[in-house]
Design a protein around this motif. Structure first.
Motif, PDB file in Angstrom:
ATOM      1  N   UNK A 106       8.141   1.979  60.569  1.00 27.73           N
ATOM      2  CA  UNK A 106       8.724   2.867  59.525  1.00 27.73           C
ATOM      3  C   UNK A 106      10.020   2.216  59.007  1.00 27.73           C
ATOM      4  N   UNK A 107      10.771   1.571  59.779  1.00 26.86           N
ATOM      5  CA  UNK A 107      11.975   0.956  59.153  1.00 26.86           C
ATOM      6  C   UNK A 107      11.546   0.020  58.190  1.00 26.86           C
ATOM      7  N   UNK A 108      10.570  -0.996  58.509  1.00 23.28           N
ATOM      8  CA  UNK A 108      10.038  -1.869  57.394  1.00 23.28           C
ATOM      9  C   UNK A 108       9.412  -1.190  56.217  1.00 23.28           C
ATOM     10  N   UNK A 109       8.682   0.014  56.469  1.00 26.17           N
ATOM     11  CA  UNK A 109       8.265   0.640  55.356  1.00 26.17           C
ATOM     12  C   UNK A 109       9.306   1.116  54.252  1.00 26.17           C
ATOM     13  N   UNK A 110      10.126   1.753  55.125  1.00 27.02           N
ATOM     14  CA  UNK A 110      11.205   2.453  54.133  1.00 27.02           C
ATOM     15  C   UNK A 110      12.090   1.306  53.412  1.00 27.02           C
ATOM     16  N   UNK A 111      12.363   0.180  54.075  1.00 30.03           N
ATOM     17  CA  UNK A 111      13.043  -0.814  53.513  1.00 30.03           C
ATOM     18  C   UNK A 111      12.367  -1.508  52.212  1.00 30.03           C
ATOM     19  N   UNK A 112      10.971  -1.646  52.562  1.00 30.89           N
ATOM     20  CA  UNK A 112      10.232  -2.312  51.443  1.00 30.89           C
ATOM     21  C   UNK A 112       9.852  -1.443  50.136  1.00 30.89           C
ATOM     22  N   UNK A 113       9.637   0.088  50.539  1.00 33.01           N
ATOM     23  CA  UNK A 113       8.745   0.606  49.532  1.00 33.01           C
ATOM     24  C   UNK A 113       9.852   1.590  49.023  1.00 33.01           C
ATOM     25  N   UNK A 114      10.870   2.203  49.666  1.00 37.78           N
ATOM     26  CA  UNK A 114      11.798   3.252  48.984  1.00 37.78           C
ATOM     27  C   UNK A 114      12.822   2.759  48.741  1.00 37.78           C
ATOM     28  N   UNK A 115      13.453   3.436  47.472  1.00 38.62           N
ATOM     29  CA  UNK A 115      14.571   2.924  46.981  1.00 38.62           C
ATOM     30  C   UNK A 115      15.658   3.958  47.621  1.00 38.62           C
ATOM     31  N   UNK A 116      16.976   3.403  47.727  1.00 39.99           N
ATOM     32  CA  UNK A 116      17.895   4.059  48.275  1.00 39.99           C
ATOM     33  C   UNK A 116      18.476   5.244  47.478  1.00 39.99           C
ATOM     34  N   UNK A 117      18.495   6.648  47.896  1.00 33.10           N
ATOM     35  CA  UNK A 117      19.083   7.689  47.073  1.00 33.10           C
ATOM     36  C   UNK A 117      20.099   7.825  47.291  1.00 33.10           C
TER      37      UNK A 117
END
Length: 350
Positions: free
Chosen positions: A235-246
């Motif tokens: 989950x950490x890796x996926x959010x780091x690589x695919x989701x922009x910080x909001x």
């Protein structure tokens, strides 16, 4: 062997399938699942309402080849627009090793004492949503004139900056604006890590929390949790690589941590309805993300007062719900009130 519960669940089975089998093949009859409501003397569950039977991914259609071979679904994630869009495919293949048990049990030993439940403003865990609904309703019932500018309190809570809905396979993951990451699995167990990834907290199905340092798998004090720790890494890796910080620019605003004695905030419940996702944390904070408008609304407690923070692309404001609702907030808070009411109907995980 089966009567002695001396069996091994094949590692390729899903977590829910494993849990379903274990609930049936239990040596203690009082813990065994039932085909109906269990008697008062039983600690088992109603198997007909088990998540393995009533939840999960169901394809809209199957090819005729599925009669003889297992169907193959897509292994691609959808393109993401912003910070929070659900994953619709439940057949995504990950690199996570799935050779360990389901982990929906308590670890066999404890490192130190488990964390106590947060003692906040409200005595009952479910009272916070009730208080949020009452506060919103009272504020909306009082009107201000269009000329009265709301008083910006210049404080903001630590909030959910990224989230990913993978509940049709594992669960719901999120990242806080201070870097903490948590996952609420489909079986209501939870795992999370501090912002520096030094400490991992796991909460079992009975609400008991275990803390341990995040080390290599060879030094893992709870080897039965290796699979859950691997999923957390995923989950950490996926959010780091695919989701922009909001995280917007919070000029002059002071960030307040509301978690008190909690090392890792936990998700109590969440709900998706139309264009909004509502999330309640264990830190006396409820957050509503209005996805299309890129607006976040947080209701939280600070110094004994119920506050509401609204984050938009170009402006962020925090006001007290003990004051009349400003005209500029009214429409959005009316929507937020409805979302919080819907969230209150969702069963909490603790």
């Amino acid at each position: 062997l089966i009567s002695n519960c001396d069996y091994k669940v094949p590692p390729h089975l899903s977590m829910l399938a494993t849990q379903f089998i274990q609930s049936m093949l239990t040596h203690d009859p009082s813990m065994r699942g039932c085909l109906g409501d269990p008697p008062s003397s039983s600690s088992g569950t109603n198997l007909l309402g088990h998540s393995f039977l009533v939840e999960g991914f169901s394809p809209s259609c199957l090819p005729s080849s599925a009669l003889t071979t297992s169907p193959v679904f897509t292994d691609k994630f959808p393109v993401r627009d912003e910070d929070s869009v659900p994953i619709h495919s439940s057949a995504v293949q990950t690199s996570v090793d799935n050779t360990t048990g389901c982990g929906s049990f308590s670890p066999s030993k404890s490192l130190g004492s488990s964390l106590r439940k947060m003692l906040g403003l409200f005595s009952s865990k479910d009272k916070f949503l009730d208080q949020a609904i009452a506060g919103l309703s009272t504020s909306l019932a009082s009107r201000t004139t269009d000329y009265e500018a709301p008083i910006n309190l210049m404080v903001t809570p630590v909030f959910i900056s990224k989230w990913v809905d993978y509940s049709n396979k594992f669960g719901f993951g999120f990242q806080m604006s201070d870097g903490c990451v948590g996952v609420m699995f489909n079986d209501s167990t939870k795992i999370g890590t501090t912002s520096d990834s030094a400490i991992v907290e796991f909460t079992d199905m009975k609400g008991k929390t275990f803390s341990f340092p995040w080390e290599d798998d060879t030094n893992q004090p709870f080897p039965e949790l290796n699979h859950r720790v691997s999923l957390l890494k995923y989950y950490i890796q996926y959010m780091e690589e695919n989701l922009a910080d909001s995280i917007p620019f919070l000029s002059g605003m002071k960030t307040i941590s509301t978690r008190q004695k909690i090392a890792v905030p936990q998700l109590r419940r969440w709900a998706r309805r139309g264009d909004s996702v509502a999330m309640e944390l264990s830190t006396q904070l409820v957050q509503i993300n209005h996805i299309t408008d890129h607006i976040k609304v947080m209701i939280w407690v600070y110094n004994g007062d119920l506050l509401v923070t609204m984050m938009r692309t170009n402006i962020n404001q925090t006001i007290s719900l003990s004051s009349p609702c400003p005209a500029a907030f009214r429409s959005r808070l009316e929507d937020t009130l409805q979302e919080v009411k819907e969230l209150a109907f969702t069963k909490a995980s603790d």
